[in-house]
Design a protein around this motif. Structure first.
Motif, mmCIF file in Angstrom:
data_model
loop_
_atom_site.group_PDB
_atom_site.id
_atom_site.type_symbol
_atom_site.label_atom_id
_atom_site.label_comp_id
_atom_site.label_asym_id
_atom_site.label_seq_id
_atom_site.Cartn_x
_atom_site.Cartn_y
_atom_site.Cartn_z
ATOM 1 N N ASN A 86 -47.650 5.998 -16.300
ATOM 2 C CA ASN A 86 -46.448 5.318 -15.782
ATOM 3 C C ASN A 86 -46.205 3.993 -16.484
ATOM 4 O OD1 ASN A 86 -44.186 5.100 -14.033
ATOM 5 N ND2 ASN A 86 -45.315 3.683 -12.731
ATOM 6 N N ILE A 87 -46.970 3.740 -17.555
ATOM 7 C CA ILE A 87 -46.853 2.440 -18.209
ATOM 8 C C ILE A 87 -46.424 2.600 -19.661
ATOM 9 C CG2 ILE A 87 -48.104 0.372 -18.924
ATOM 10 C CD1 ILE A 87 -49.917 0.998 -16.408
ATOM 11 N N GLU A 88 -45.431 1.819 -20.016
ATOM 12 C CA GLU A 88 -44.861 1.838 -21.347
ATOM 13 C C GLU A 88 -45.040 0.443 -21.932
ATOM 14 O OE1 GLU A 88 -40.729 4.033 -22.760
ATOM 15 O OE2 GLU A 88 -40.742 2.809 -20.986
ATOM 16 N N LEU A 89 -45.386 0.364 -23.221
ATOM 17 C CA LEU A 89 -45.516 -0.943 -23.870
ATOM 18 C C LEU A 89 -44.188 -1.277 -24.531
ATOM 19 C CD1 LEU A 89 -49.025 -0.359 -25.502
ATOM 20 C CD2 LEU A 89 -48.517 -1.598 -23.387
ATOM 21 N N LEU A 90 -43.551 -2.345 -24.051
ATOM 22 C CA LEU A 90 -42.222 -2.697 -24.559
ATOM 23 C C LEU A 90 -42.233 -4.074 -25.188
ATOM 24 C CD1 LEU A 90 -39.995 -1.509 -21.566
ATOM 25 C CD2 LEU A 90 -40.675 -0.236 -23.606
ATOM 26 N N CYS A 91 -41.440 -4.238 -26.259
ATOM 27 C CA CYS A 91 -41.347 -5.543 -26.897
ATOM 28 C C CYS A 91 -40.632 -6.509 -25.953
ATOM 29 C CB CYS A 91 -40.650 -5.459 -28.255
ATOM 30 S SG CYS A 91 -38.944 -4.895 -28.229
ATOM 31 N N ALA A 92 -41.034 -7.754 -25.987
ATOM 32 C CA ALA A 92 -40.550 -8.720 -25.004
ATOM 33 C C ALA A 92 -39.568 -9.717 -25.591
ATOM 34 C CB ALA A 92 -41.731 -9.472 -24.393
ATOM 35 N N ARG A 93 -39.417 -9.726 -26.900
ATOM 36 C CA ARG A 93 -38.517 -10.705 -27.510
ATOM 37 C C ARG A 93 -37.594 -10.019 -28.502
ATOM 38 N NH1 ARG A 93 -42.221 -15.668 -29.344
ATOM 39 N NH2 ARG A 93 -43.332 -13.995 -30.361
ATOM 40 N N ALA A 94 -36.375 -10.528 -28.556
ATOM 41 C CA ALA A 94 -35.398 -9.936 -29.465
ATOM 42 C C ALA A 94 -35.788 -10.192 -30.905
ATOM 43 C CB ALA A 94 -34.016 -10.500 -29.183
ATOM 44 N N GLY A 95 -36.197 -11.395 -31.188
ATOM 45 C CA GLY A 95 -36.589 -11.751 -32.545
ATOM 46 C C GLY A 95 -37.680 -12.794 -32.478
ATOM 47 N N GLY A 96 -38.228 -13.155 -33.617
ATOM 48 C CA GLY A 96 -39.305 -14.128 -33.620
ATOM 49 C C GLY A 96 -38.895 -15.447 -32.987
ATOM 50 N N ASN A 97 -37.611 -15.768 -33.055
ATOM 51 C CA ASN A 97 -37.179 -17.038 -32.471
ATOM 52 C C ASN A 97 -36.229 -16.800 -31.295
ATOM 53 O OD1 ASN A 97 -34.953 -16.105 -33.696
ATOM 54 N ND2 ASN A 97 -34.793 -17.711 -35.240
ATOM 55 N N GLY A 98 -36.252 -15.600 -30.748
ATOM 56 C CA GLY A 98 -35.455 -15.320 -29.567
ATOM 57 C C GLY A 98 -33.987 -15.072 -29.830
ATOM 58 N N ARG A 99 -33.615 -14.842 -31.095
ATOM 59 C CA ARG A 99 -32.212 -14.561 -31.409
ATOM 60 C C ARG A 99 -31.765 -13.272 -30.742
ATOM 61 N NH1 ARG A 99 -31.929 -13.665 -37.178
ATOM 62 N NH2 ARG A 99 -34.140 -14.097 -37.203
ATOM 63 N N PRO A 100 -30.539 -13.209 -30.288
ATOM 64 C CA PRO A 100 -30.050 -11.967 -29.686
ATOM 65 C C PRO A 100 -30.020 -10.849 -30.729
ATOM 66 C CG PRO A 100 -28.461 -13.762 -29.413
ATOM 67 C CD PRO A 100 -29.525 -14.253 -30.343
ATOM 68 N N ARG A 101 -30.202 -9.619 -30.261
ATOM 69 C CA ARG A 101 -30.103 -8.487 -31.171
ATOM 70 C C ARG A 101 -28.637 -8.158 -31.397
ATOM 71 N NH1 ARG A 101 -33.582 -4.476 -27.665
ATOM 72 N NH2 ARG A 101 -31.819 -5.036 -26.390
ATOM 73 N N ALA A 102 -28.417 -7.192 -32.302
ATOM 74 C CA ALA A 102 -27.052 -6.783 -32.613
ATOM 75 C C ALA A 102 -26.333 -6.326 -31.351
ATOM 76 C CB ALA A 102 -27.075 -5.675 -33.654
ATOM 77 N N GLY A 105 -28.697 -7.933 -26.710
ATOM 78 C CA GLY A 105 -29.895 -8.121 -25.890
ATOM 79 C C GLY A 105 -30.703 -9.316 -26.364
ATOM 80 N N ARG A 106 -31.205 -10.080 -25.423
ATOM 81 C CA ARG A 106 -31.960 -11.278 -25.789
ATOM 82 C C ARG A 106 -33.456 -11.094 -25.622
ATOM 83 N NH1 ARG A 106 -31.027 -16.239 -26.395
ATOM 84 N NH2 ARG A 106 -28.959 -16.934 -26.960
ATOM 85 N N GLY A 107 -33.844 -10.220 -24.726
ATOM 86 C CA GLY A 107 -35.260 -10.153 -24.356
ATOM 87 C C GLY A 107 -35.974 -8.917 -24.852
ATOM 88 N N GLY A 108 -35.492 -8.268 -25.883
ATOM 89 C CA GLY A 108 -36.168 -7.097 -26.383
ATOM 90 C C GLY A 108 -36.034 -5.921 -25.422
ATOM 91 N N CYS A 109 -36.818 -4.856 -25.690
ATOM 92 C CA CYS A 109 -36.695 -3.620 -24.906
ATOM 93 C C CYS A 109 -37.086 -3.844 -23.447
ATOM 94 C CB CYS A 109 -37.560 -2.529 -25.517
ATOM 95 S SG CYS A 109 -36.997 -2.035 -27.161
ATOM 96 N N HIS A 110 -38.010 -4.758 -23.190
ATOM 97 C CA HIS A 110 -38.433 -4.956 -21.804
ATOM 98 C C HIS A 110 -37.297 -5.465 -20.941
ATOM 99 C CE1 HIS A 110 -40.249 -7.314 -18.461
ATOM 100 N NE2 HIS A 110 -40.795 -6.147 -18.263
ATOM 101 N N ALA A 111 -36.561 -6.469 -21.427
ATOM 102 C CA ALA A 111 -35.449 -7.011 -20.650
ATOM 103 C C ALA A 111 -34.358 -5.961 -20.482
ATOM 104 C CB ALA A 111 -34.892 -8.259 -21.338
ATOM 105 N N ALA A 112 -34.117 -5.177 -21.532
ATOM 106 C CA ALA A 112 -33.086 -4.151 -21.461
ATOM 107 C C ALA A 112 -33.447 -3.115 -20.402
ATOM 108 C CB ALA A 112 -32.928 -3.480 -22.829
ATOM 109 N N LYS A 113 -34.727 -2.699 -20.389
ATOM 110 C CA LYS A 113 -35.167 -1.677 -19.432
ATOM 111 C C LYS A 113 -35.120 -2.225 -18.001
ATOM 112 C CE LYS A 113 -38.224 0.766 -16.977
ATOM 113 N NZ LYS A 113 -38.877 0.366 -15.735
#
Ligand SMILES: [Zn+2]
Length: 132
Positions: A86-102, A105-113
């Motif tokens: 039941n556990i998935e490893l998700l990235c927590a940051r959009a970029g090395g300096n927190g830049r939004p993705r295209a 999303g700002r917080g990587g896959c974890h924030a999106a999920k």
């Protein structure tokens, strides 16, 4: 001394209100537990330091990707707490300096999920009844 105490009740009543307004901390405590941290560390060891959604392994600045163990079925939705399935490893940051993705999303896959799960929960709670 007794006379001073008679001035206290109004102050005490105000204090009680502010204490009652504090948010519960139960959820946070679980994520700080040794069991949880050990489990996530061992999952990263066995699965590799890699986001299980987007495959990211490194931040834009070249450092290792920051991963968060995420419950596929969230605990508040009845998901198993310490079951690797039941556990998935998700990235927590959009970029090395927190830049939004295209996609914005700002917080990587974890924030999106997390946002997605919240939206789903709201949709379930507020779903209109069957038509007719
Ligand atoms: Zn990711």
């Amino acid at each position: 001394m007794g006379r001073r105490l008679s001035c206290l009740p109004p102050r005490v009543a105000k204090l009680d209100v502010s204490v009652a307004a504090l948010p519960p901390k139960e959820a946070d405590r679980f994520y700080l537990s040794i069991e949880w941290r050990k489990l996530v560390a061992s999952l990263i060891r066995t699965r590799g330091r890699r986001c299980e959604r987007c495959g990211k392994t490194h931040e834009d600045d070249g450092g290792s990707v920051k991963l968060i163990g995420d419950h596929k079925v969230e605990r508040k939705d009845g998901g198993a707490e310490l079951d690797p399935a039941n556990i998935e490893l998700l990235c927590a940051r959009a970029g090395g300096n927190g830049r939004p993705r295209a996609d914005g999303g700002r917080g990587g896959c974890h924030a999106a999920k997390t946002a997605q799960a919240r939206a789903q929960r709201m949709a379930t709670v507020y779903r209109p009844g069957p038509r007719g």
